[in-house]
Design a protein around this motif. Sequence first.
Motif, short mmCIF file in Angstrom:
data_model
loop_
_atom_site.label_atom_id
_atom_site.label_comp_id
_atom_site.label_asym_id
_atom_site.label_seq_id
_atom_site.Cartn_x
_atom_site.Cartn_y
_atom_site.Cartn_z
N LEU A 97 86.43 2.66 29.06
CA LEU A 97 86.64 1.38 28.98
C LEU A 97 84.80 1.04 28.41
N LYS A 98 84.93 -0.08 28.14
CA LYS A 98 83.60 -1.18 26.98
C LYS A 98 83.35 -1.72 28.00
N PRO A 99 82.08 -2.58 27.84
CA PRO A 99 80.61 -3.70 28.20
C PRO A 99 82.13 -4.59 28.98
N GLU A 100 82.68 -5.28 27.59
CA GLU A 100 82.96 -6.61 27.37
C GLU A 100 84.51 -6.17 27.98
N ASP A 101 85.07 -5.12 28.72
CA ASP A 101 85.89 -5.42 29.92
C ASP A 101 85.58 -5.85 30.92
N THR A 102 84.57 -5.69 31.09
CA THR A 102 84.30 -6.23 32.32
C THR A 102 84.50 -7.66 33.16
N ALA A 103 85.15 -8.09 34.50
CA ALA A 103 86.41 -8.82 34.21
C ALA A 103 86.55 -8.71 35.69
N VAL A 104 87.19 -9.71 36.01
CA VAL A 104 87.99 -10.28 37.13
C VAL A 104 89.55 -9.63 36.59
N TYR A 105 90.07 -8.74 37.32
CA TYR A 105 91.60 -8.79 36.55
C TYR A 105 92.08 -8.99 37.79
N TYR A 106 93.54 -9.75 37.00
CA TYR A 106 94.88 -10.40 38.17
C TYR A 106 95.74 -9.36 37.94
N CYS A 107 96.47 -9.34 38.68
CA CYS A 107 97.97 -9.19 38.45
C CYS A 107 98.82 -10.39 39.12
N ALA A 108 99.95 -10.91 38.51
CA ALA A 108 100.99 -11.22 38.40
C ALA A 108 102.29 -11.19 37.73
N ALA A 109 103.05 -11.65 38.55
CA ALA A 109 104.66 -11.75 38.63
C ALA A 109 105.40 -12.33 37.87
N SER A 110 106.35 -12.63 37.17
CA SER A 110 107.18 -13.95 36.66
C SER A 110 108.43 -13.53 36.35
N LYS A 164 103.52 -18.72 32.26
CA LYS A 164 105.15 -18.33 32.61
C LYS A 164 104.86 -17.28 34.44
N TYR A 165 103.42 -16.96 34.45
CA TYR A 165 104.30 -16.15 35.54
C TYR A 165 103.44 -17.66 36.91
N ASP A 166 104.63 -16.38 38.04
CA ASP A 166 104.51 -17.34 38.88
C ASP A 166 103.49 -17.16 40.08
N TYR A 167 103.17 -16.04 40.23
CA TYR A 167 102.18 -15.87 41.52
C TYR A 167 101.05 -14.89 41.05
N TRP A 168 100.29 -15.14 41.86
CA TRP A 168 99.19 -14.48 41.54
C TRP A 168 98.15 -14.00 41.96
N GLY A 169 97.82 -12.53 42.11
CA GLY A 169 96.62 -12.14 42.79
C GLY A 169 95.45 -12.53 43.28
N GLN A 170 94.91 -12.01 44.06
CA GLN A 170 93.59 -12.24 44.33
C GLN A 170 92.46 -11.97 43.69
N GLY A 171 92.37 -10.78 42.63
CA GLY A 171 91.99 -10.75 41.53
C GLY A 171 91.11 -9.60 42.71
N THR A 172 90.37 -8.61 41.06
CA THR A 172 89.33 -7.43 41.79
C THR A 172 88.38 -7.25 40.53
N GLN A 173 87.26 -6.69 40.58
CA GLN A 173 85.99 -6.60 39.67
C GLN A 173 86.39 -5.73 39.09
N VAL A 174 86.06 -5.60 37.87
CA VAL A 174 85.99 -4.64 37.45
C VAL A 174 84.63 -4.50 36.19
N THR A 175 83.79 -3.56 36.74
CA THR A 175 82.38 -3.87 35.87
C THR A 175 82.27 -2.57 35.37
N VAL A 176 81.79 -2.45 33.98
CA VAL A 176 81.70 -1.99 32.90
C VAL A 176 80.39 -1.80 32.05
N SER A 177 78.87 -0.63 33.12
CA SER A 177 77.80 -1.01 32.65
C SER A 177 78.22 0.34 31.09
N SER A 178 76.70 -0.29 30.68
CA SER A 178 76.63 0.38 29.34
C SER A 178 75.38 1.62 29.95
#
Length: 123
Positions: free
Chosen positions: A86-99, A109-123
Amino acid sequence: QVSLVESEGGLVQAGGSLRLSCAASGRAFSSAAMGWFRQAPGKEREFVATISWNGGNTGYADSVKGRFTISRDNAKNTVYLQMNSLKPEDTAVYYCAASYNDYARVSLKYDYWGQGTQVTVSS
């Protein structure tokens, strides 16, 4: 209707690893292509990875290729994103989705989405 719930993300040091999971309920999970997207502060949501309904095809953004792996377990109605190096630039809210349309890299193209989860990568 499909409900998608991502696992808790977290804080990890650069070079570390983290595995996200996304549990689905509702409409047949095994019929859906699944994807992971992410959104960093001040940026648009971007594609990360996708997997076809049977796991036979996968696709990755260039920025994560070779570091991230998407997989799924249809018996458990769950899709995973293994994130290594993992790199600091991977820091983001990550969402899964279904198509239920296409195995795709485009969020529309995706119909349904999760609420998202925070991933933080420190340098």
